[in-house]
Design an enzyme around this catalytic site. Structure first.
Site, PDB file in Angstrom:
ATOM      1  N   ASP A  41       3.095   2.855  22.452  1.00  0.00           N
ATOM      2  CA  ASP A  41       2.845   3.828  23.513  1.00  0.00           C
ATOM      3  C   ASP A  41       3.814   4.998  23.478  1.00  0.00           C
ATOM      4  O   ASP A  41       4.869   4.922  22.865  1.00  0.00           O
ATOM      5  CB  ASP A  41       2.978   3.125  24.868  1.00  0.00           C
ATOM      6  CG  ASP A  41       1.901   3.591  25.806  1.00  0.00           C
ATOM      7  OD1 ASP A  41       0.775   3.111  25.656  1.00  0.00           O
ATOM      8  OD2 ASP A  41       2.187   4.438  26.654  1.00  0.00           O
ATOM      9  N   GLU A  42       3.428   6.052  24.209  1.00  0.00           N
ATOM     10  CA  GLU A  42       4.319   7.184  24.470  1.00  0.00           C
ATOM     11  C   GLU A  42       4.981   7.713  23.205  1.00  0.00           C
ATOM     12  O   GLU A  42       6.201   7.859  23.145  1.00  0.00           O
ATOM     13  CB  GLU A  42       5.408   6.774  25.478  1.00  0.00           C
ATOM     14  CG  GLU A  42       4.848   6.352  26.820  1.00  0.00           C
ATOM     15  CD  GLU A  42       5.945   6.024  27.813  1.00  0.00           C
ATOM     16  OE1 GLU A  42       5.999   6.710  28.842  1.00  0.00           O
ATOM     17  OE2 GLU A  42       6.727   5.084  27.586  1.00  0.00           O
ATOM     18  N   VAL A  43       4.179   7.989  22.183  1.00  0.00           N
ATOM     19  CA  VAL A  43       4.741   8.554  20.964  1.00  0.00           C
ATOM     20  C   VAL A  43       4.932  10.050  21.188  1.00  0.00           C
ATOM     21  O   VAL A  43       3.989  10.764  21.504  1.00  0.00           O
ATOM     22  CB  VAL A  43       3.802   8.300  19.771  1.00  0.00           C
ATOM     23  CG1 VAL A  43       4.464   8.752  18.490  1.00  0.00           C
ATOM     24  CG2 VAL A  43       3.424   6.825  19.695  1.00  0.00           C
TER      25      VAL A  43
END
Ligand SMILES: *[C@@H]1O[C@H](CO)[C@@H](O)[C@H](O)[C@H]1NC(C)=O
Ligand SMILES: *[C@@H]1O[C@H](CO)[C@@H](O)[C@H](O)[C@H]1NC(C)=O
Ligand SMILES: *[C@@H]1O[C@H](CO)[C@@H](O)[C@H](O)[C@H]1NC(C)=O
EC number: 3.2.1.52
Length: 446
Positions: free
Chosen positions: A240-242
């Site tokens: 997530d949240e790259v």
């Protein structure tokens, strides 16, 4: 009302398990149902599996009560019980703050009191890398808060897994990549993407570098180890949240994008990385759970991937549950159950009132919801406040995931949860109060 409806505690509980098999690990298909009947002659607990017997023993222990003179009683009752969802988890974050092994073990005890059956171990993240790897010992040597004291050795991890198993709890580890890997950098030179300021490296690092073969060699070795250390079929891969800004700044990443024909679409690069990671993990015979972010970005994942829904600020989570299941993926719900967030008053009620299947979709879509997890992220939580913040609030989530959806009366739940909190105090767990009142703990003990 009817004095004959209860009798002094009988001395015998007969436990009957249809398929006794005590050496295995619990899994998604474990049968946790049980029947329990108590009477003055004989109490009988019967279950299909040892996992059901464990749940029934827990119920049995909670039925025992004590009068003011200190005598134990057990009311006559007949119970047929089974869980609504197979996956009833709790996430602990041991990266933002290190949690001593004894705190994890105590949490596993209380999870079992609540019939929770999955410990999601968010073991590493940006701030620290406490997992002591055999293949890459430098990771914790350089990435732990303290490589001597703030690490989980191979023995610690074994201890946690076995302690959990004996309580019918699965341990799913999470090694989140390609983002959330800041702490991996010092122990794995070349793994993270160097960020650029204009035409020169800025000295800071971004997500895992997806353009290098060495990256996949590294992941292959690390996940070979992780797959054998953690026996559960599933691994949580985060995903997530790259943050694309660092990838975007790096000329080698830009050149790779060009070569691959990805244009300026960095989600395709993210996809490329995740696909290769899933291939690696599948080659070790494992299944995988990922946070919803990749799915939101249109990252292509394998059809058997479990999508973990957590975002609250990207539209209502019910819509996300609908989207995920419509695409045919199994779903886990956590969005409304971030118990690290606190507010004044009885905030357990909001967690309790959640209905995981209340989204627009077909019965087939609803059948793809395998359960959920309460999350205890560690920014503001360490061993000093973990227990009171978790309990009894996580019990509200546990009941929602175990009990029939028709069990939702807040006043009943309050009475149960307040009573259960007293039980926890008697068992030595520093659970916080729900509201005013008192517990008879003076003749409690354990
Ligand atoms: C057991 O029964 C007695 C008498 O009916 C009742 O007062 C008590 O609350 C019951 N206890 C439990 C644990 O159900
Ligand atoms: C990376 O691996 C691919 C496939 O094995 C190979 O074609 C390529 O030349 C390698 N690149 C480098 C820089 O080693
Ligand atoms: C849940 O409770 C309702 C109402 O008591 C009942 O009709 C239904 O069969 C129950 N569901 C299950 C799965 O037992």
């Amino acid at each position: 009302e009817d004095a004959r409806s209860w009798e002094p505690l009988c001395t015998e509980l007969l436990v009957s398990v249809a398929t006794p098999h005590c050496d295995g690990f619990p899994d998604m298909d474990s049968v946790e149902s049980y029947k329990l009947s108590t009477s003055e002659e004989l109490s009988l607990l019967s279950a299909e599996s040892i996992w059901g017997a464990l749940r029934g023993l827990e119920t049995f222990s909670q039925l025992v009560w004590r009068d003011e003179a200190g005598t134990f009683y057990l009311n006559r009752t007949d119970i047929v019980d089974f869980p609504r969802f197979a996956h009833r988890g709790l996430l602990l974050d041991t990266s933002r703050h290190y949690l001593p092994v004894r705190a994890i073990l105590e949490t596993l005890d209380v999870m079992a009191y609540n019939k929770l059956n999955v410990f999601h171990w968010h073991i590493v993240d940006d701030p620290s890398f406490p997992y002591e790897s055999t293949a890459f010992p430098e990771l914790s040597r350089k990435g732990a808060y303290n490589p001597a004291t703030h690490v989980y050795t191979a023995n610690d991890v074994k201890l946690v897994i076995e302690y959990a198993r004996l309580r019918g709890i699965r341990v799913i580890s999470e090694f989140d990549t390609p983002g959330h890997t800041h702490s991996w950098g010092p122990g794995a030179p070349g793994l993270l993407t160097p960020c650029y300021a204009g035409s020169v490296p800025s000295g800071s690092y971004g997500p895992v570098n997806p353009t290098l073969n060495a990256t996949y060699w590294f992941m292959n070795e690390l996940f070979r180890e992780v797959s054998s250390v953690f026996p559960d079929f599933y691994l949580h891969l985060g995903g997530d949240e790259v943050d694309f800004t660092c990838w975007r700044s790096n000329p080698e990443v830009q050149a790779f994008m060009q070569k691959m024909g990805f244009g300026q679409d960095y989600t395709r690069l993210e996809s490329f990385y995740i696909q290769r990671l899933l291939d690696i993990v599948s080659s070790y015979g494992k299944g995988y759970v990922v946070w919803q972010g990749g799915f939101d970005n249109g990252v292509r994942v394998k059809p058997d991937t479990i999508i973990h829904v957590w975002r609250e600020n990207a539209g209502a989570y019910q819509q996300e549950m609908a989207r995920v299941t419509k695409a045919g993926y199994q779903a886990l719900l956590s969005a409304p159950w971030y118990l690290n967030r606190i507010s004044y008053g009885q905030d357990w009620q909001a967690a309790y009132e959640v209905e995981p299947l209340a989204f627009e979709g077909s019965p087939e879509q609803r059948a793809l919801v395998i359960g959920g997890e309460a999350c205890m992220w560690g920014e503001y939580v360490d061993v000093t406040n973990l227990t009171p913040r978790l309990w009894p609030r996580a019990g509200a989530v546990a009941e929602r995931l175990w009990s029939n959806e028709t069990v939702r009366d807040l006043q009943d739940a309050y009475a149960r949860l307040a009573g259960f909190r007293c039980t926890l105090l008697r068992r030595g767990v520093q659970a916080q109060p729900l509201f005013t009142g008192f517990c008879d703990v003076e003749y409690g003990g354990s």
